[in-house]
Write an enzyme that holds these catalytic residues in place. Structure first.
Site, PDB file in Angstrom:
ATOM      1  N   ASP A  32      -3.391  -6.161   0.163  1.00 56.45           N
ATOM      2  CA  ASP A  32      -2.785  -5.029  -0.553  1.00 56.45           C
ATOM      3  C   ASP A  32      -3.260  -3.719   0.096  1.00 56.45           C
ATOM      4  O   ASP A  32      -4.433  -3.570   0.432  1.00 56.45           O
ATOM      5  CB  ASP A  32      -3.223  -5.085  -2.023  1.00 56.45           C
ATOM      6  CG  ASP A  32      -2.402  -4.178  -2.918  1.00 56.45           C
ATOM      7  OD1 ASP A  32      -1.771  -4.692  -3.860  1.00 56.45           O
ATOM      8  OD2 ASP A  32      -2.395  -2.945  -2.694  1.00 56.45           O
ATOM      9  N   ASN A  88       2.582  -8.720 -12.588  1.00 59.04           N
ATOM     10  CA  ASN A  88       3.218  -7.737 -13.475  1.00 59.04           C
ATOM     11  C   ASN A  88       4.735  -7.920 -13.502  1.00 59.04           C
ATOM     12  O   ASN A  88       5.355  -8.138 -12.454  1.00 59.04           O
ATOM     13  CB  ASN A  88       2.885  -6.324 -12.995  1.00 59.04           C
ATOM     14  CG  ASN A  88       1.398  -6.035 -13.031  1.00 59.04           C
ATOM     15  OD1 ASN A  88       0.687  -6.513 -13.912  1.00 59.04           O
ATOM     16  ND2 ASN A  88       0.915  -5.255 -12.072  1.00 59.04           N
ATOM     17  N   GLN A  95       4.697  -3.118 -13.291  1.00 60.19           N
ATOM     18  CA  GLN A  95       5.348  -3.509 -12.028  1.00 60.19           C
ATOM     19  C   GLN A  95       5.931  -2.277 -11.341  1.00 60.19           C
ATOM     20  O   GLN A  95       6.665  -1.498 -11.968  1.00 60.19           O
ATOM     21  CB  GLN A  95       6.463  -4.550 -12.277  1.00 60.19           C
ATOM     22  CG  GLN A  95       7.049  -5.077 -10.970  1.00 60.19           C
ATOM     23  CD  GLN A  95       8.097  -6.185 -11.156  1.00 60.19           C
ATOM     24  OE1 GLN A  95       8.547  -6.453 -12.276  1.00 60.19           O
ATOM     25  NE2 GLN A  95       8.487  -6.802 -10.056  1.00 60.19           N
ATOM     26  N   HIS A 101       5.557 -10.845  -7.018  1.00 63.05           N
ATOM     27  CA  HIS A 101       4.301 -11.000  -6.267  1.00 63.05           C
ATOM     28  C   HIS A 101       3.175 -11.325  -7.226  1.00 63.05           C
ATOM     29  O   HIS A 101       3.212 -10.959  -8.398  1.00 63.05           O
ATOM     30  CB  HIS A 101       3.976  -9.752  -5.443  1.00 63.05           C
ATOM     31  CG  HIS A 101       3.981  -8.481  -6.239  1.00 63.05           C
ATOM     32  ND1 HIS A 101       5.142  -7.811  -6.541  1.00 63.05           N
ATOM     33  CD2 HIS A 101       2.978  -7.775  -6.807  1.00 63.05           C
ATOM     34  CE1 HIS A 101       4.844  -6.735  -7.253  1.00 63.05           C
ATOM     35  NE2 HIS A 101       3.536  -6.691  -7.442  1.00 63.05           N
TER      36      HIS A 101
HETATM   37  P1  AMP Z   1       2.759  -3.986  -8.831  1.00 63.64           P
HETATM   38  O1  AMP Z   1       2.286  -2.698  -9.463  1.00 63.64           O
HETATM   39  O2  AMP Z   1       2.306  -5.205  -9.544  1.00 63.64           O
HETATM   40  O3  AMP Z   1       4.256  -3.954  -8.601  1.00 63.64           O
HETATM   41  O4  AMP Z   1       2.020  -4.056  -7.437  1.00 63.64           O
HETATM   42  C1  AMP Z   1       2.490  -3.499  -6.266  1.00 63.64           C
HETATM   43  C2  AMP Z   1       1.341  -3.571  -5.293  1.00 63.64           C
HETATM   44  O5  AMP Z   1       1.863  -3.485  -3.987  1.00 63.64           O
HETATM   45  C3  AMP Z   1       0.307  -2.436  -5.424  1.00 63.64           C
HETATM   46  O6  AMP Z   1      -0.988  -3.018  -5.619  1.00 63.64           O
HETATM   47  C4  AMP Z   1       0.417  -1.692  -4.108  1.00 63.64           C
HETATM   48  O7  AMP Z   1      -0.839  -1.228  -3.657  1.00 63.64           O
HETATM   49  C5  AMP Z   1       0.981  -2.750  -3.189  1.00 63.64           C
HETATM   50  N1  AMP Z   1       1.785  -2.281  -2.078  1.00 63.64           N
HETATM   51  C6  AMP Z   1       2.847  -1.441  -2.122  1.00 63.64           C
HETATM   52  N2  AMP Z   1       3.385  -1.285  -0.902  1.00 63.64           N
HETATM   53  C7  AMP Z   1       2.659  -2.080  -0.065  1.00 63.64           C
HETATM   54  C8  AMP Z   1       2.712  -2.360   1.334  1.00 63.64           C
HETATM   55  N3  AMP Z   1       3.639  -1.797   2.121  1.00 63.64           N
HETATM   56  N4  AMP Z   1       1.809  -3.227   1.849  1.00 63.64           N
HETATM   57  C9  AMP Z   1       0.863  -3.799   1.053  1.00 63.64           C
HETATM   58  N5  AMP Z   1       0.768  -3.564  -0.256  1.00 63.64           N
HETATM   59  C10 AMP Z   1       1.638  -2.713  -0.813  1.00 63.64           C
END
Ligand code: AMP
Ligand code: ZN
Length: 135
Positions: A32, A88, A95, A101
């Site tokens: 992440d 989430n 989310q 994910h």
């Molecule tokens: P959520 O809030 O459950 O939708 O989680 C989205 C997650 O994706 C967050 O922890 C972000 O830090 C992560 N994230 C968003 N864009 C990227 C990316 N390009 N590469 C890796 N992680 C990402």
């Protein structure tokens, strides 16, 4: 199915570079970019599903099997003391990226990762209401 606008579809397909920990024909596991703790990783299916409401049973089951495998391996690699699996669904639940994910969040004794909530109370009324509706 893939979604042309979805960043996680592009990462999972390898079209956008990522710190990949594991890959097979169905999933890519990446670090992440905004980690809650050292080693925070995401399991991404290669197909596009909005979230748990949308994903099929078989892929969801495979994702959980992979989570187990990753947690065991990464605990050895990181030397962490425990793990949270977070997933989430929809904005009200936090989310922000609408491609299914699973967060694999390593935990370390004394860390300050905020995944707790104040305990409410299960009232008789609410308990009865839910149990009735579930029948
Ligand atoms: P959520 O809030 O459950 O939708 O989680 C989205 C997650 O994706 C967050 O922890 C972000 O830090 C992560 N994230 C968003 N864009 C990227 C990316 N390009 N590469 C890796 N992680 C990402
Ligand atoms: Zn997607």
């Amino acid at each position: 199915m893939k979604d042309k606008e979805c960043i996680f579809c592009k990462i999972a397909a390898g079209e956008i570079p990522s710190a990949t920990l594991y890959e097979d024909e169905d999933f890519r596991v990446i670090l992440d970019l905004g980690p809650a703790s050292k080693g925070h990783a995401l399991i991404l299916p290669k197909e596009h599903y909005r979230n748990l409401y949308d994903i099929d049973e078989e892929t969801a089951a495979k994702a959980m099997k992979l989570a187990r495998k990753m947690v065991k391996k990464m605990t050895d690699v990181l030397g962490c003391d425990g793990y949270n699996i977070v997933q989430n669904n929809e904005p009200c639940a936090g989310q922000t990226v609408f491609h299914f994910h699973m967060h694999l969040i390593p935990r370390y004794e004394g860390d300050h990762v905020g995944l707790s909530w104040p305990a409410g109370e299960l009232t008789e009324e609410v308990k009865t209401e839910i149990l009735e509706k579930m029948k």
